[in-house]
Design an enzyme around this catalytic site. Structure first.
Site, PDB file in Angstrom:
ATOM      1  CE  LYS A 131       9.432  34.031  61.782  1.00 13.59           C
ATOM      2  NZ  LYS A 131       9.066  33.904  63.175  1.00 13.59           N
ATOM      3  CE  LYS A 211      19.106  31.046  66.242  1.00 12.42           C
ATOM      4  NZ  LYS A 211      18.419  30.702  67.461  1.00 12.42           N
ATOM      5  CE  LYS A 214      13.105  24.026  61.621  1.00  7.42           C
ATOM      6  NZ  LYS A 214      13.307  24.021  63.057  1.00  7.42           N
TER       7      LYS A 214
END
Ligand code: SF4
Length: 350
Positions: A131, A211, A214
């Site tokens: 992150k 994958k 969102k």
């Protein structure tokens, strides 16, 4: 749901007369998509229908703040996620559905657990590193402390089982470490939560990378109309070798074929395989069949979603009731943890 650990470590800790607790959370970063549905939500519905499990599902709005500091977006996303759970078939009478922020006791537990977690381990966490790399302008302390809050999420309702994908094992391991440290220092209290392996379905993104996610803009959303879905599917990346209709392709490296394997019949899969490798069909033919199958698969979900959306304030009502139930359970945990840690002497009655 493929398998459930029968490790006695968790099951032996189920209190007499109580059911093992299953917990799952999702961040409020965007709309729910096909990957969520096939990879997790259907499993959750199956779990929630079992009479021998107590299920807690929460929207991790506090976790969302670490990467999405947009208040309006979070406000919009939270009820939408709840509607998705409900439309998928989770019954709010049987399962407790709540937001992380509506249970302030979770944040109290986070603080208690912070004292059991070495900073060095947090700095080494793969999710923190990832992150921090993705959001170099916003490396906040929330990102660093994420695993501790997640441990509080899991151990607050004293969960025995947590459905996890492969990439989430580390977080569960952190929660287990914290539970172990607490139990060693203050006496046995927390069950060591076990992973519940999910279906293993990993739906690839329409951009052909990784994958469906969102935040990656590569999804088919569960509430997309057939037209919206086709607008996304038609230009989706396929085998790059198929530059023209006449070029044969290889389904084994095509993300569209992978999605087919989750929603299409054996006969259709053979048709794609044969047509693709001989250039007998074009990618648009292939995608049209996929589009139809996904639309059929989601028809019932979408109808329920429309009905539930028309019930103004229903999602909020479910969340308020969920918060009431979750606070009762998690509050008891926190009070016991505080007692054991010696910080509850002047709490007064609660
Ligand atoms: S025909 Fe289907 S499987 Fe083959 S490359 Fe095109 S989209 Fe992929």
């Amino acid at each position: 749901m493929k398998t459930e650990s029968t490790n006695p470590e968790a099951s032996r800790e189920v209190e007499a007369g109580k059911k093992p607790v299953v917990l799952s959370g999702i961040r409020a970063t965007g709309r729910m998509h096909l990957g969520n549905y096939l990879g997790a939500m259907r499993d959750f519905v199956t779990l929630s229908e079992r009479d021998d499990r107590e299920c807690f599902f929460f929207v991790a709005d506090l976790h969302t703040l670490t990467t999405l500091p947009d208040a309006d977006q979070i406000r919009r996303n939270v009820p939408e996620i709840v509607l998705s759970y409900l439309a998928a078939g989770i019954d709010p009478e049987r399962s407790t559905i709540y937001t992380q922020s509506s249970v302030p006791e979770t944040s109290e537990l986070f603080w208690l657990f912070s004292n059991l977690m070495p900073v060095g381990e947090l700095l080494k966490s793969p999710s923190y590193k990832e992150k921090a790399q993705m959001h170099p302008d916003n490396i906040n302390a929330g990102l660093l402390n994420y695993p501790v809050l997640m441990a509080a999420d899991i151990l607050g309702p004293r969960a025995h089982f947590v459905p996890v994908g492969e990439d989430q094992y580390t977080h569960l391991e952190n929660a287990r470490d914290i539970a172990r440290r607490f139990n060693n220092r203050y006496g046995d209290f927390f069950p060591l939560p076990q992973p519940l392996q999910q279906s293993g379905i990993r739906v690839p993104g329409l951009d052909g990378t990784g994958k469906m996610g969102k935040s990656d803009g590569n999804t088919l959303d569960l509430v997309d109309t057939p037209d919206e879905m086709w607008k996304k599917l038609a230009p989706a990346v396929t085998d790059p070798a198929r530059k023209t209709r006449k070029d044969p392709g290889n389904p084994d490296i095509c993300n569209i074929y992978t999605i087919h394997t989750y929603v299409s019949t054996e006969e259709e899969l053979n048709w794609v395989r044969e047509g693709c490798t001989t250039a007998g069909i074009g990618c648009l033919d292939c995608k049209k069949t996929l589009h139809k199958n996904i639309s059929d698969l989601l028809a019932e979900y979408q109808e329920r979603h429309r009905d539930l959306s028309a019930r103004k304030g229903y999602a909020e009502e479910v969340l308020r009731e969920g918060a009431r139930r979750a606070r009762k359970v998690i509050g008891e945990t926190v009070r016991e943890a505080q007692d054991r840690m010696g910080v509850a002497a002047y709490r007064g009655s609660s």
